[in-house]
Scaffold this motif. Structure first.
Motif, mmCIF file in Angstrom:
data_model
loop_
_atom_site.group_PDB
_atom_site.id
_atom_site.type_symbol
_atom_site.label_atom_id
_atom_site.label_comp_id
_atom_site.label_asym_id
_atom_site.label_seq_id
_atom_site.Cartn_x
_atom_site.Cartn_y
_atom_site.Cartn_z
ATOM 1 N N VAL A 18 -18.526 10.608 -12.695
ATOM 2 C CA VAL A 18 -17.999 11.971 -12.550
ATOM 3 C C VAL A 18 -17.157 12.316 -13.771
ATOM 4 O O VAL A 18 -17.300 13.386 -14.373
ATOM 5 N N MET A 19 -16.270 11.399 -14.144
ATOM 6 C CA MET A 19 -15.381 11.609 -15.292
ATOM 7 C C MET A 19 -16.195 11.801 -16.575
ATOM 8 O O MET A 19 -15.889 12.677 -17.382
ATOM 9 N N ALA A 20 -17.238 11.002 -16.740
ATOM 10 C CA ALA A 20 -18.060 11.068 -17.953
ATOM 11 C C ALA A 20 -18.756 12.414 -18.095
ATOM 12 O O ALA A 20 -18.975 12.892 -19.206
ATOM 13 N N HIS A 21 -19.102 13.032 -16.980
ATOM 14 C CA HIS A 21 -19.850 14.288 -17.008
ATOM 15 C C HIS A 21 -18.984 15.526 -16.807
ATOM 16 O O HIS A 21 -19.486 16.647 -16.899
ATOM 17 N N ALA A 22 -17.707 15.326 -16.541
ATOM 18 C CA ALA A 22 -16.812 16.468 -16.351
ATOM 19 C C ALA A 22 -16.454 17.073 -17.702
ATOM 20 O O ALA A 22 -16.338 16.372 -18.706
#
Length: 153
Positions: A18-22
């Motif tokens: 999630v963090m990588a794609h936010a």
């Protein structure tokens, strides 16, 4: 909202993704809170919006607005604000508690989070208020976690 049983390891892996794609936006300047009584709502709303308020919330007695800090705002009341817009299709449930725990463990700080919804931009978005005294370290930690999340895919 995603409701799926996971192990702690599965949760961490998913939330790193999630963090990588936010999309992360680090807002310029510092922010603080102002308050005004419920009865003064319509009159103070326009002034707070004109000042650049990011959020306006209330309890049973006051409205609280998150606004840009002024030169006279004391250091303890100043917060850096970052905004996460989440990529659609990647369940982000548990993100707030997970990242807040990482901040507490690694930086010793708490945070505040105000959430909103923008249907045309991934849905849920979060404003994170981080004490100004640890803001550079927090932003570095976020970038490191985004990189780690990209490497785990």
């Amino acid at each position: 909202m995603d409701v799926t049983p996971e192990t702690p390891e599965q949760t961490s892996k998913r939330l790193l993704r999630v963090m990588a794609h936010a999309r992360l936006d680090v807002l310029p300047g510092d922010y603080t809170f102002t308050e005004f009584p419920l009865a003064q709502f319509p009159a103070h709303l326009a002034a707070n919006l004109a000042s650049g308020a990011l959020a306006l919330v209330r309890d049973s007695k006051v409205w609280s607005a998150l606004v840009p800090a002024s030169a006279s705002t004391i250091a303890e009341d100043r917060y850096a604000v970052v905004c996460f817009h989440f990529a659609p299709g990647i369940p982000n449930s548990g993100f707030v508690g997970w990242l807040a725990s990482e901040f507490k463990q690694q930086l010793g700080t708490g945070v505040f989070v105000v959430c909103g919804h923008h249907a045309a931009d991934g849905g849920i978005f979060d404003y994170w208020g981080i004490p100004g005294s640890v803001a550079p370290q927090a932003v570095s930690l976020i970038h490191a976690m985004q990189t780690r999340g990209r490497g785990a895919e």
